[in-house]
Write a protein that holds these residues in place. Structure first.
Motif, PDB file in Angstrom:
ATOM      1  N   PRO A  20      48.506   7.241 -69.565  1.00  8.04           N
ATOM      2  CA  PRO A  20      48.460   7.818 -68.217  1.00  8.04           C
ATOM      3  C   PRO A  20      48.192   9.321 -68.301  1.00  8.04           C
ATOM      4  O   PRO A  20      48.767  10.020 -69.139  1.00  8.04           O
ATOM      5  CB  PRO A  20      49.856   7.527 -67.658  1.00  8.04           C
ATOM      6  CG  PRO A  20      50.359   6.377 -68.460  1.00  8.04           C
ATOM      7  CD  PRO A  20      49.779   6.554 -69.830  1.00  8.04           C
ATOM      8  N   ALA A  21      47.315   9.815 -67.446  1.00  8.10           N
ATOM      9  CA  ALA A  21      46.909  11.217 -67.499  1.00  8.10           C
ATOM     10  C   ALA A  21      47.663  12.060 -66.473  1.00  8.10           C
ATOM     11  O   ALA A  21      48.221  11.546 -65.505  1.00  8.10           O
ATOM     12  CB  ALA A  21      45.405  11.329 -67.247  1.00  8.10           C
ATOM     13  N   ASP A  34      42.292  16.967 -61.323  1.00  3.49           N
ATOM     14  CA  ASP A  34      42.652  18.371 -61.117  1.00  3.49           C
ATOM     15  C   ASP A  34      42.769  19.137 -62.428  1.00  3.49           C
ATOM     16  O   ASP A  34      43.289  20.259 -62.447  1.00  3.49           O
ATOM     17  CB  ASP A  34      43.997  18.454 -60.381  1.00  3.49           C
ATOM     18  CG  ASP A  34      43.952  17.822 -59.002  1.00  3.49           C
ATOM     19  OD1 ASP A  34      42.938  18.007 -58.304  1.00  3.49           O
ATOM     20  OD2 ASP A  34      44.919  17.123 -58.628  1.00  3.49           O
ATOM     21  N   LEU A  35      42.269  18.563 -63.518  1.00  2.00           N
ATOM     22  CA  LEU A  35      42.413  19.202 -64.826  1.00  2.00           C
ATOM     23  C   LEU A  35      41.469  20.389 -64.991  1.00  2.00           C
ATOM     24  O   LEU A  35      41.843  21.408 -65.562  1.00  2.00           O
ATOM     25  CB  LEU A  35      42.153  18.176 -65.930  1.00  2.00           C
ATOM     26  CG  LEU A  35      42.170  18.703 -67.371  1.00  2.00           C
ATOM     27  CD1 LEU A  35      43.524  19.301 -67.723  1.00  2.00           C
ATOM     28  CD2 LEU A  35      41.815  17.584 -68.348  1.00  2.00           C
ATOM     29  N   PRO A 147      39.318  21.054 -76.182  1.00  2.00           N
ATOM     30  CA  PRO A 147      40.633  20.407 -76.113  1.00  2.00           C
ATOM     31  C   PRO A 147      41.201  20.282 -74.712  1.00  2.00           C
ATOM     32  O   PRO A 147      42.125  19.503 -74.489  1.00  2.00           O
ATOM     33  CB  PRO A 147      41.520  21.303 -76.976  1.00  2.00           C
ATOM     34  CG  PRO A 147      40.841  22.632 -76.960  1.00  2.00           C
ATOM     35  CD  PRO A 147      39.371  22.330 -76.914  1.00  2.00           C
ATOM     36  N   VAL A 148      40.668  21.033 -73.757  1.00  2.00           N
ATOM     37  CA  VAL A 148      41.148  20.916 -72.379  1.00  2.00           C
ATOM     38  C   VAL A 148      41.065  19.468 -71.906  1.00  2.00           C
ATOM     39  O   VAL A 148      41.986  18.963 -71.261  1.00  2.00           O
ATOM     40  CB  VAL A 148      40.346  21.843 -71.446  1.00  2.00           C
ATOM     41  CG1 VAL A 148      40.578  21.482 -69.985  1.00  2.00           C
ATOM     42  CG2 VAL A 148      40.738  23.303 -71.687  1.00  2.00           C
ATOM     43  N   ILE A 149      39.983  18.760 -72.241  1.00  2.00           N
ATOM     44  CA  ILE A 149      39.799  17.412 -71.693  1.00  2.00           C
ATOM     45  C   ILE A 149      40.728  16.388 -72.344  1.00  2.00           C
ATOM     46  O   ILE A 149      40.970  15.331 -71.772  1.00  2.00           O
ATOM     47  CB  ILE A 149      38.334  16.953 -71.780  1.00  2.00           C
ATOM     48  CG1 ILE A 149      37.879  16.796 -73.243  1.00  2.00           C
ATOM     49  CG2 ILE A 149      37.437  17.917 -71.026  1.00  2.00           C
ATOM     50  CD1 ILE A 149      36.524  16.113 -73.377  1.00  2.00           C
ATOM     51  N   PHE A 150      41.245  16.678 -73.550  1.00  2.00           N
ATOM     52  CA  PHE A 150      42.248  15.783 -74.134  1.00  2.00           C
ATOM     53  C   PHE A 150      43.597  16.494 -74.218  1.00  2.00           C
ATOM     54  O   PHE A 150      44.333  16.408 -75.183  1.00  2.00           O
ATOM     55  CB  PHE A 150      41.802  15.216 -75.498  1.00  2.00           C
ATOM     56  CG  PHE A 150      41.531  16.210 -76.612  1.00  2.00           C
ATOM     57  CD1 PHE A 150      42.519  16.550 -77.528  1.00  2.00           C
ATOM     58  CD2 PHE A 150      40.269  16.758 -76.785  1.00  2.00           C
ATOM     59  CE1 PHE A 150      42.270  17.420 -78.584  1.00  2.00           C
ATOM     60  CE2 PHE A 150      39.996  17.624 -77.840  1.00  2.00           C
ATOM     61  CZ  PHE A 150      40.996  17.966 -78.737  1.00  2.00           C
ATOM     62  N   TYR A 175      37.337  26.325 -69.529  1.00  2.00           N
ATOM     63  CA  TYR A 175      37.026  25.697 -68.249  1.00  2.00           C
ATOM     64  C   TYR A 175      38.168  24.774 -67.867  1.00  2.00           C
ATOM     65  O   TYR A 175      38.105  23.556 -68.010  1.00  2.00           O
ATOM     66  CB  TYR A 175      35.701  24.933 -68.357  1.00  2.00           C
ATOM     67  CG  TYR A 175      34.901  24.913 -67.074  1.00  2.00           C
ATOM     68  CD1 TYR A 175      34.488  26.114 -66.481  1.00  2.00           C
ATOM     69  CD2 TYR A 175      34.534  23.729 -66.463  1.00  2.00           C
ATOM     70  CE1 TYR A 175      33.748  26.113 -65.309  1.00  2.00           C
ATOM     71  CE2 TYR A 175      33.792  23.716 -65.290  1.00  2.00           C
ATOM     72  CZ  TYR A 175      33.402  24.918 -64.717  1.00  2.00           C
ATOM     73  OH  TYR A 175      32.660  24.911 -63.554  1.00  2.00           O
ATOM     74  N   ILE A 176      39.227  25.382 -67.349  1.00  2.00           N
ATOM     75  CA  ILE A 176      40.461  24.671 -67.043  1.00  2.00           C
ATOM     76  C   ILE A 176      40.974  25.141 -65.686  1.00  2.00           C
ATOM     77  O   ILE A 176      40.744  26.289 -65.292  1.00  2.00           O
ATOM     78  CB  ILE A 176      41.523  24.907 -68.154  1.00  2.00           C
ATOM     79  CG1 ILE A 176      42.779  24.054 -67.924  1.00  2.00           C
ATOM     80  CG2 ILE A 176      41.867  26.387 -68.263  1.00  2.00           C
ATOM     81  CD1 ILE A 176      43.755  24.105 -69.097  1.00  2.00           C
ATOM     82  N   SER A 177      41.637  24.264 -64.971  1.00  2.00           N
ATOM     83  CA  SER A 177      42.136  24.609 -63.643  1.00  2.00           C
ATOM     84  C   SER A 177      43.415  25.438 -63.739  1.00  2.00           C
ATOM     85  O   SER A 177      44.135  25.410 -64.744  1.00  2.00           O
ATOM     86  CB  SER A 177      42.423  23.338 -62.842  1.00  2.00           C
ATOM     87  OG  SER A 177      43.542  22.653 -63.391  1.00  2.00           O
ATOM     88  N   GLU A 178      43.713  26.135 -62.663  1.00  2.00           N
ATOM     89  CA  GLU A 178      44.963  26.883 -62.586  1.00  2.00           C
ATOM     90  C   GLU A 178      46.162  25.947 -62.686  1.00  2.00           C
ATOM     91  O   GLU A 178      47.184  26.284 -63.279  1.00  2.00           O
ATOM     92  CB  GLU A 178      45.011  27.668 -61.275  1.00  2.00           C
ATOM     93  CG  GLU A 178      46.229  28.536 -61.115  1.00  2.00           C
ATOM     94  CD  GLU A 178      46.220  29.345 -59.839  1.00  2.00           C
ATOM     95  OE1 GLU A 178      47.213  30.051 -59.568  1.00  2.00           O
ATOM     96  OE2 GLU A 178      45.224  29.276 -59.088  1.00  2.00           O
ATOM     97  N   ALA A 179      46.015  24.733 -62.160  1.00  2.00           N
ATOM     98  CA  ALA A 179      47.124  23.774 -62.167  1.00  2.00           C
ATOM     99  C   ALA A 179      47.537  23.371 -63.571  1.00  2.00           C
ATOM    100  O   ALA A 179      48.704  23.082 -63.832  1.00  2.00           O
ATOM    101  CB  ALA A 179      46.732  22.534 -61.362  1.00  2.00           C
ATOM    102  N   ALA A 180      46.574  23.336 -64.510  1.00  2.00           N
ATOM    103  CA  ALA A 180      46.859  22.829 -65.852  1.00  2.00           C
ATOM    104  C   ALA A 180      47.083  23.927 -66.887  1.00  2.00           C
ATOM    105  O   ALA A 180      47.530  23.635 -67.999  1.00  2.00           O
ATOM    106  CB  ALA A 180      45.709  21.925 -66.311  1.00  2.00           C
ATOM    107  N   ARG A 181      46.787  25.160 -66.535  1.00  2.00           N
ATOM    108  CA  ARG A 181      46.802  26.232 -67.545  1.00  2.00           C
ATOM    109  C   ARG A 181      48.163  26.432 -68.200  1.00  2.00           C
ATOM    110  O   ARG A 181      48.265  26.526 -69.435  1.00  2.00           O
ATOM    111  CB  ARG A 181      46.346  27.553 -66.919  1.00  2.00           C
ATOM    112  CG  ARG A 181      44.865  27.645 -66.676  1.00  2.00           C
ATOM    113  CD  ARG A 181      44.411  29.020 -66.246  1.00  2.00           C
ATOM    114  NE  ARG A 181      45.223  29.637 -65.212  1.00  2.00           N
ATOM    115  CZ  ARG A 181      44.723  30.419 -64.261  1.00  2.00           C
ATOM    116  NH1 ARG A 181      43.430  30.646 -64.199  1.00  2.00           N
ATOM    117  NH2 ARG A 181      45.523  30.971 -63.364  1.00  2.00           N
ATOM    118  N   ASP A 182      49.216  26.510 -67.389  1.00  2.00           N
ATOM    119  CA  ASP A 182      50.536  26.791 -67.965  1.00  2.00           C
ATOM    120  C   ASP A 182      50.931  25.734 -68.985  1.00  2.00           C
ATOM    121  O   ASP A 182      51.384  26.062 -70.088  1.00  2.00           O
ATOM    122  CB  ASP A 182      51.598  26.858 -66.862  1.00  2.00           C
ATOM    123  CG  ASP A 182      51.522  28.135 -66.040  1.00  2.00           C
ATOM    124  OD1 ASP A 182      50.808  29.068 -66.458  1.00  2.00           O
ATOM    125  OD2 ASP A 182      52.167  28.194 -64.976  1.00  2.00           O
TER     126      ASP A 182
END
Length: 373
Positions: A20-21, A34-35, A147-150, A175-182
């Motif tokens: 599950p992602a 939203d990644l 690595p952002v996509i995995f 190339y990553i969203s603000e939601a996933a950065r932290d």
């Protein structure tokens, strides 16, 4: 009521590498990822631009967990990271897929591949960490594709590495969203961010993406995290080699990130869909290097060419060479801890307080993670 998932839910991967992602929400009967800034909208069974994130049974999943396209021990300078434990070995790996569509991709056989089964080696996070420890690697690099996509797989591996005292390196296009950065960068110790050009036109035409999210990631990393950051700019003749554009990029780095973020100008070679472009002339790299130094950046390097003078590290105060490099080999090493051995000025980076204790050099050693399962 529409669903929203941020942090990936804990779950064991299936035998085929599905988990599950995180980072998605439901909208108008579709799942929106939203990644990253692409915000792919997926109907049942559809995959995102990156190919490895999929709407499966009304749930977003990652389809490449624990499945790598190969492992290799490299010098840390190959990432390239010149200020992150110089001379040390790094265990590098990636998966299939990418969330940008660069026409000049120099890892296209991996990042553009949709043949995950054919390319993959099964590797758990714990096995990767054990391998890195046993093989004397200072760090593990998530590279080859982005690595952002995995992220789920990368973060779990990073946690396992930290438990064994191994550092983590993200080689990424940012190339990553603000939601996933932290969540993602909390577990990374260093990052090399590929700033591919400095115009929206370049990113649109040659990368199928946008410039601003990358700039946002760089500012976030430098000002809001403890991640050590270096930047790579691959110079492509007639595409992003304009001296004015290079100067504007360097001035942005100086103003927004500061003079101590290392910048690597690397030479392009014809590949993938830009076979009609010539290799980058050495004079172009030298011109970019000179512009960056004129602007006021302290640590500037050329790459993919042999250039001892411009691949060595200089003290920004006294001007002496503190780390001399010939390719991936280190010659003179004149640091005392993190300070210049001549004048005592601080040198930005992460350095072993005991000095240069090892040197992996230019070796490239493939690794079978199955031996550490």
């Amino acid at each position: 009521m529409s669903r929203r998932v941020d942090i990936p839910p804990p779950a064991s991967p299936t035998a085929s590498g599905i988990v599950p992602a995180g980072w998605w929400h439901e909208e108008d009967g579709k799942l929106v990822c939203d990644l990253c800034p692409r915000s792919c909208r997926l109907g049942e069974g559809q995959r995102g631009f990156c190919f490895i994130r999929q709407n499966l049974g009304g749930q977003m999943v990652l389809t490449s967990y624990g499945r790598s396209t190969g492992f290799c021990i490299d010098p840390i300078e190959k990432k390239p990271l010149n200020h992150f434990y110089p001379g040390t070995a790094v265990l590098s790996f990636g998966t299939a897929g990418c969330n940008l569509g660069c026409k000049f991709c120099q890892n296209w056989s991996i990042s553009k591949s949709r043949e995950i089964e054919r390319l993959s080696e099964t590797a758990s996070p714990q096995a990767i960490a054990r391998a890195a420890k046993a093989l004397g690697c200072k760090s593990v690099a998530y590279t080859y594709n982005d690595p952002v996509i995995f992220a789920e797989y990368a973060v779990d591996t990073a946690k396992a590495c930290h438990e064994l005292g191994i550092k983590n390196v993200a080689v990424t296009a940012g190339y990553i969203s603000e939601a996933a950065r932290d969540y993602f960068f909390e577990h990374m110790d260093a990052a090399n961010v590929d700033l591919k050009g400095f115009s929206e036109d370049f990113y649109h035409r040659l990368c199928a993406g946008h410039l601003q999210p990358v700039l946002d990631t760089l500012k976030y990393l430098v000002h809001r995290t403890q991640v050590w950051v270096e930047i790579t700019n691959l110079i492509i003749p007639s595409e992003n080699d304009d001296p004015g554009e290079i100067r504007a990029m360097c001035e942005w780095i100086l103003k927004e990130l500061g003079p101590d973020v290392p910048l690597h100008f690397t030479a392009f070679h014809p590949d993938f869909r830009l076979m009609d472009h010539p290799p980058t002339p050495v004079d172009t790299l030298i011109r970019a290097y000179d512009i960056a130094r004129e602007v006021g950046l302290h640590y500037v390097y050329t790459g993919n060419v042999l250039d001892i003078a411009r691949q060595s590290t200089y003290c920004p105060k006294c001007g002496n060479v503190v780390i001399e490099r010939q390719g991936y080999w280190i010659g003179r090493y004149a640091l005392k801890g993190s300070n210049c051995g001549y004048c005592g000025a601080p040198i930005a980076g992460r350095f072993d307080p005991q000095g240069l204790r090892e040197q992996w050099g230019a070796r490239r050693q493939p690794v079978r993670i199955a031996n550490f399962a």
